[in-house]
Design an enzyme around this catalytic site. Sequence first.
Site, PDB file in Angstrom:
ATOM      1  N   GLU A   1       0.826  -1.203   0.000  1.00 16.50           N
ATOM      2  CA  GLU A   1       0.000   0.000   0.000  1.00 16.50           C
ATOM      3  C   GLU A   1       0.864   1.258   0.000  1.00 16.50           C
ATOM      4  OE1 GLU A   1      -1.889  -3.382   1.926  1.00 16.50           O
ATOM      5  OE2 GLU A   1      -0.122  -2.270   2.547  1.00 16.50           O
TER       6      GLU A   1
ATOM      7  N   ALA B   1      -1.069 -13.096  -4.226  1.00 13.92           N
ATOM      8  CA  ALA B   1      -1.861 -13.499  -3.058  1.00 13.92           C
ATOM      9  C   ALA B   1      -2.145 -12.295  -2.165  1.00 13.92           C
ATOM     10  CB  ALA B   1      -1.133 -14.587  -2.280  1.00 13.92           C
ATOM     11  N   TYR B   2      -1.153 -11.459  -1.968  1.00 15.58           N
ATOM     12  CA  TYR B   2      -1.322 -10.297  -1.092  1.00 15.58           C
ATOM     13  C   TYR B   2      -2.406  -9.360  -1.628  1.00 15.58           C
ATOM     14  CZ  TYR B   2      -0.514  -6.312   1.858  1.00 15.58           C
ATOM     15  OH  TYR B   2      -0.705  -5.287   2.755  1.00 15.58           O
ATOM     16  N   HIS B   3      -2.393  -9.106  -2.924  1.00 12.93           N
ATOM     17  CA  HIS B   3      -3.335  -8.156  -3.516  1.00 12.93           C
ATOM     18  C   HIS B   3      -4.694  -8.776  -3.833  1.00 12.93           C
ATOM     19  CE1 HIS B   3      -0.516  -4.874  -3.562  1.00 12.93           C
ATOM     20  NE2 HIS B   3       0.392  -5.653  -4.125  1.00 12.93           N
TER      21      HIS B   3
ATOM     22  N   ARG C   1      -2.052  -5.694   5.513  1.00 17.75           N
ATOM     23  CA  ARG C   1      -2.907  -6.870   5.744  1.00 17.75           C
ATOM     24  C   ARG C   1      -2.276  -7.872   6.700  1.00 17.75           C
ATOM     25  NH1 ARG C   1      -4.759  -9.967   0.618  1.00 17.75           N
ATOM     26  NH2 ARG C   1      -6.062 -10.924   2.202  1.00 17.75           N
TER      27      ARG C   1
END
Length: 153
Positions: free
Chosen positions: A45, A59-61, A92
């Site tokens: 971010e 995976a993170y997004h 996250r």
Amino acid sequence: MDGFLKFSISVQNRRKSRMGYSMEHHLDAVFRALDLVFERQVVTEHGNTADFLFPGAAAYHDADYPEERLTMLASKSSLKDRWRQVLPEANRIWPKHLATLEPSISLAQTDQMQAERVQLVIPRPIHETFQDEQRDWLMTISDFATLVRDRQR
């Protein structure tokens, strides 16, 4: 004199930068040898960058990817108060994991890290430089790798 001081600081900063990149490369080699799935230097971010993101950027997004299966690791060869720089990386993911080679950090500093949910990851031989009440909280590189492997199953 000013020119000499400027040159000296420049040389010192380059040396520190090389040390940090070297540590990242060593961690990269360890994680690859252990067949962990990860990406390096992932933008999260607000332009923040995570040094290591497990399993990776996709995976993170992905808002549907379970947050409890995500792990991030920041890498800093020395800390001082720079450990706070990891707080805005990968919003996250909690706790944040921070690998360092810094020995014997003060009890007040590790208490602050715990309060901010930053988990230190330190090679086992360096654990001996910490006070007894700090050692139970520290993670080894092996502990960290096991955590990531369990999350990737």
